[in-house]
Design an enzyme around this catalytic site. Structure first.
Site: not given
Length: 302
Positions: A149, A173, A246, A249, A272, A281
């Site tokens: 990110r 995150k 993004h 990404r 994730h 995806y």
């Protein structure tokens, strides 16, 4: 909000201590919960224990009337469900009215990505003779090679990059760390930038703080700065695309899956926590597989 300040502080402690939530995540929770508490106050509800199913349904009606998308409404419900869960646990309220509410069904848009030719044009659009050109190529190569990110990219320090092992240590995150590999092209551009470009960007009055990517004044580059860099590269390449970090990404994940990468591996690389976040995806790869099948199988078409 002041009327329910005690309840919010309980939930804030949960987010910070138990969830180890990022500042941006806390800000989103606070915004959504404040919006609900304002509604509760306007309805003359003095205690959160008095909020019931009807109250919640009326609140959701207001959210939709304000033009919020299903995704935004789902975010509100999830935030308030977690809020009430903690209040029940701490015996502030007796029940959680948001457990009776189902999240609205969503249709996830297929992520936009760059085709191989577009990516190659972008990579060739750099001015490698200048320190900023070296930096821009290193940013582009790293984002495409790792899928990190933009918020993770601007936080990178020199010591996070291991050019010998071709890996970068990323703080994701929830303050979760992960190692992400990168290839030879990214290594070469990073080495060129660190050795020649970055040293020239560090000025007498700058304060790099050992951050990897610096701006023209020698200070740490911001997320907005990276967006400016990408827009400039699009212009230099003569492309008519809307490029945001993004999208790179998305491109990273799509290209990996299109070339046979395992979905679980891509999940780990992207950082994730849920596989469902990565599964968006698969729509792209299914379209590609369908295209390949129709063009390659002798009995696919009459």
């Amino acid at each position: 909000m002041q009327q329910f300040n005690k309840e919010w502080l309980l939930f804030l402690d949960y987010l910070k201590i138990e969830r180890n939530a990022a500042i941006k995540t806390i800000e989103i929770y606070q915004k959504d919960i404040e919006h609900f508490l304002l509604y509760v106050n306007n309805e003359n509800i003095n205690k959160l224990n008095n909020v019931n199913y009807i109250t919640v349904r009326n609140y959701l009606t207001i959210l939709y009337a304000q033009g919020l998308t299903k995704r935004s409404v789902s975010r509100h419900i999830s935030a308030l469900r977690s809020f009430y869960k903690i209040l029940v646990r701490e015996a502030v309220v007796t029940s959680n009215p948001f457990t009776q509410i189902s999240l609205p069904k969503q249709s996830y848009p297929i992520p936009q990505f760059l085709f191989d030719e577009e990516m190659e044009k972008l990579l060739a659009a750099n001015e490698l003779e200048t320190p900023l050109g070296k930096r821009n190529l290193a940013i582009l190569e790293l984002l495409y090679a790792t899928g990190i990110r933009v918020s993770e990219c601007v936080q990178l320090k020199i010591e996070d990059v291991d050019l010998d092992l071709h890996t970068v240590l990323v703080l994701g995150k929830g303050s979760k760390e992960r190692y992400v590999p990168f290839g030879t092209f990214a290594k070469d551009s990073l080495n060129d930038y660190i050795t020649y470009g970055r040293t020239q960007l560090i000025g007498r009055h700058s304060n790099p703080q050992n951050y990897l990517f610096l701006n023209a004044k020698g200070n740490p580059l911001t997320a907005r700065g990276i967006r400016v860099v990408l827009n400039k590269l699009v212009q230099n390449a003569g492309l008519t695309i809307d490029l945001h970090p993004h999208k790179l990404r998305h491109t990273f994940a799509t290209h990996l899956l299109n070339n046979g990468a395992d979905l679980r591996a891509v999940q780990e690389l992207l950082g994730h926590s849920q596989l469902s976040s990565t599964q968006i995806y698969t729509h792209v790869t299914k379209d590609r597989l369908s295209h390949v099948y129709k063009n390659a199988h002798p009995r696919a078409n009459k």
